[in-house]
Design a protein around this motif. Structure first.
Motif, PDB file in Angstrom:
ATOM      1  N   LEU A 250      25.906 -15.871   4.109  1.00 27.06           N
ATOM      2  CA  LEU A 250      25.089 -14.993   4.943  1.00 27.06           C
ATOM      3  C   LEU A 250      24.370 -15.789   6.032  1.00 27.06           C
ATOM      4  O   LEU A 250      24.310 -15.361   7.190  1.00 27.06           O
ATOM      5  N   GLN A 251      23.821 -16.945   5.667  1.00 21.80           N
ATOM      6  CA  GLN A 251      23.163 -17.804   6.662  1.00 21.80           C
ATOM      7  C   GLN A 251      24.145 -18.207   7.751  1.00 21.80           C
ATOM      8  O   GLN A 251      23.808 -18.195   8.936  1.00 21.80           O
ATOM      9  N   TYR A 252      25.342 -18.593   7.355  1.00 24.94           N
ATOM     10  CA  TYR A 252      26.367 -18.998   8.322  1.00 24.94           C
ATOM     11  C   TYR A 252      26.671 -17.838   9.270  1.00 24.94           C
ATOM     12  O   TYR A 252      26.731 -18.006  10.486  1.00 24.94           O
ATOM     13  N   GLY A 253      26.866 -16.659   8.689  1.00 27.75           N
ATOM     14  CA  GLY A 253      27.160 -15.483   9.503  1.00 27.75           C
ATOM     15  C   GLY A 253      26.034 -15.139  10.460  1.00 27.75           C
ATOM     16  O   GLY A 253      26.267 -14.810  11.630  1.00 27.75           O
ATOM     17  N   ALA A 254      24.801 -15.227   9.973  1.00 23.96           N
ATOM     18  CA  ALA A 254      23.650 -14.918  10.821  1.00 23.96           C
ATOM     19  C   ALA A 254      23.508 -15.936  11.950  1.00 23.96           C
ATOM     20  O   ALA A 254      23.156 -15.589  13.081  1.00 23.96           O
ATOM     21  N   ALA A 255      23.800 -17.195  11.659  1.00 25.39           N
ATOM     22  CA  ALA A 255      23.626 -18.256  12.655  1.00 25.39           C
ATOM     23  C   ALA A 255      24.743 -18.293  13.687  1.00 25.39           C
ATOM     24  O   ALA A 255      24.505 -18.571  14.864  1.00 25.39           O
ATOM     25  N   THR A 256      25.970 -17.997  13.258  1.00 20.38           N
ATOM     26  CA  THR A 256      27.122 -18.165  14.160  1.00 20.38           C
ATOM     27  C   THR A 256      27.721 -16.858  14.665  1.00 20.38           C
ATOM     28  O   THR A 256      28.495 -16.873  15.622  1.00 20.38           O
ATOM     29  N   GLY A 257      27.402 -15.746  13.977  1.00 24.66           N
ATOM     30  CA  GLY A 257      27.995 -14.472  14.381  1.00 24.66           C
ATOM     31  C   GLY A 257      29.398 -14.267  13.843  1.00 24.66           C
ATOM     32  O   GLY A 257      30.110 -13.355  14.254  1.00 24.66           O
ATOM     33  N   LYS A 258      29.800 -15.130  12.906  1.00 29.31           N
ATOM     34  CA  LYS A 258      31.110 -14.961  12.271  1.00 29.31           C
ATOM     35  C   LYS A 258      31.036 -15.486  10.841  1.00 29.31           C
ATOM     36  O   LYS A 258      30.161 -16.278  10.500  1.00 29.31           O
TER      37      LYS A 258
ATOM     38  N   LYS B  29      11.856 -13.483  -0.654  1.00 27.35           N
ATOM     39  CA  LYS B  29      11.696 -13.108  -2.052  1.00 27.35           C
ATOM     40  C   LYS B  29      12.224 -14.130  -3.052  1.00 27.35           C
ATOM     41  O   LYS B  29      11.775 -14.153  -4.188  1.00 27.35           O
ATOM     42  N   VAL B  30      13.166 -14.985  -2.644  1.00 31.36           N
ATOM     43  CA  VAL B  30      13.823 -15.859  -3.615  1.00 31.36           C
ATOM     44  C   VAL B  30      13.755 -17.338  -3.245  1.00 31.36           C
ATOM     45  O   VAL B  30      13.372 -18.174  -4.052  1.00 31.36           O
ATOM     46  N   ALA B  31      14.169 -17.667  -2.037  1.00 31.43           N
ATOM     47  CA  ALA B  31      14.390 -19.065  -1.659  1.00 31.43           C
ATOM     48  C   ALA B  31      13.090 -19.856  -1.593  1.00 31.43           C
ATOM     49  O   ALA B  31      12.112 -19.425  -1.016  1.00 31.43           O
ATOM     50  N   GLN B  32      13.122 -21.009  -2.195  1.00 34.75           N
ATOM     51  CA  GLN B  32      12.054 -21.988  -2.039  1.00 34.75           C
ATOM     52  C   GLN B  32      12.630 -23.066  -1.140  1.00 34.75           C
ATOM     53  O   GLN B  32      13.539 -23.771  -1.526  1.00 34.75           O
ATOM     54  N   THR B  33      12.124 -23.164   0.068  1.00 36.93           N
ATOM     55  CA  THR B  33      12.751 -24.028   1.049  1.00 36.93           C
ATOM     56  C   THR B  33      11.732 -24.969   1.668  1.00 36.93           C
ATOM     57  O   THR B  33      10.542 -24.680   1.690  1.00 36.93           O
TER      58      THR B  33
ATOM     59  N   LEU C  82      19.247  -9.496   5.565  1.00 36.57           N
ATOM     60  CA  LEU C  82      19.442  -9.981   4.202  1.00 36.57           C
ATOM     61  C   LEU C  82      18.983 -11.430   4.045  1.00 36.57           C
ATOM     62  O   LEU C  82      18.366 -11.789   3.042  1.00 36.57           O
ATOM     63  N   VAL C  83      19.273 -12.260   5.031  1.00 37.06           N
ATOM     64  CA  VAL C  83      18.832 -13.660   4.985  1.00 37.06           C
ATOM     65  C   VAL C  83      17.305 -13.711   4.945  1.00 37.06           C
ATOM     66  O   VAL C  83      16.716 -14.446   4.144  1.00 37.06           O
TER      67      VAL C  83
ATOM     68  N   PRO D   8      23.332 -18.078  -4.656  1.00 42.57           N
ATOM     69  CA  PRO D   8      23.143 -19.130  -3.648  1.00 42.57           C
ATOM     70  C   PRO D   8      24.369 -19.313  -2.745  1.00 42.57           C
ATOM     71  O   PRO D   8      24.228 -19.561  -1.554  1.00 42.57           O
ATOM     72  N   GLU D   9      25.566 -19.157  -3.308  1.00 45.54           N
ATOM     73  CA  GLU D   9      26.785 -19.289  -2.506  1.00 45.54           C
ATOM     74  C   GLU D   9      26.884 -18.176  -1.474  1.00 45.54           C
ATOM     75  O   GLU D   9      27.222 -18.410  -0.310  1.00 45.54           O
ATOM     76  N   LEU D  10      26.559 -16.950  -1.885  1.00 40.19           N
ATOM     77  CA  LEU D  10      26.578 -15.824  -0.956  1.00 40.19           C
ATOM     78  C   LEU D  10      25.506 -16.005   0.110  1.00 40.19           C
ATOM     79  O   LEU D  10      25.735 -15.723   1.287  1.00 40.19           O
ATOM     80  N   PHE D  11      24.352 -16.519  -0.283  1.00 37.49           N
ATOM     81  CA  PHE D  11      23.280 -16.761   0.686  1.00 37.49           C
ATOM     82  C   PHE D  11      23.738 -17.743   1.758  1.00 37.49           C
ATOM     83  O   PHE D  11      23.476 -17.544   2.944  1.00 37.49           O
ATOM     84  N   GLU D  12      24.448 -18.790   1.367  1.00 32.20           N
ATOM     85  CA  GLU D  12      24.965 -19.752   2.349  1.00 32.20           C
ATOM     86  C   GLU D  12      25.917 -19.073   3.325  1.00 32.20           C
ATOM     87  O   GLU D  12      25.877 -19.330   4.527  1.00 32.20           O
TER      88      GLU D  12
END
Length: 93
Positions: free
Chosen positions: A18-26, A51-55, A44-45, A12-16
């Motif tokens: 990855l989300q940050y990177g995908a959203a901001t480009g850094k 496959k995993v996240a229940q959101t 990856l996000v 979950p920490e890595l996913f956060e």
């Protein structure tokens, strides 16, 4: 490594991150992603969401890889009185 095994290794920490990177480009430390890194990060996000996240987000990626949009009724059901932060009447405004 196949895709399912790759997604299972994402914490979950890595996913956060990855989300940050995908959203901001850094990355959170400020390092800018290359175009290729951003494409892989977004993929990856999307895979993790599928496959995993229940959101409870309005837009997600389903297990079939297609975008899923929740209806207004589904969102209202998720945000019931138990989940409310505050409710105001017209008199309060």
């Amino acid at each position: 490594m196949n895709i399912d095994n790759l997604v299972k290794t994402i914490t979950p920490e890595l996913f956060e991150r990855l989300q940050y990177g995908a959203a901001t480009g850094k990355w959170p430390d400020g390092t800018v992603l290359s175009d290729e890194q951003k494409q892989h990060t977004v993929q990856l996000v999307m895979l993790y969401q599928a496959k995993v996240a229940q959101t409870n987000e309005q837009f997600t990626i389903g297990s079939n890889g297609e975008m899923v949009q929740k209806t207004k009724a589904q969102l209202q059901k998720e945000f019931t009185a138990d989940n409310e932060i505050a409710r105001f009447s017209e008199h309060d405004l």
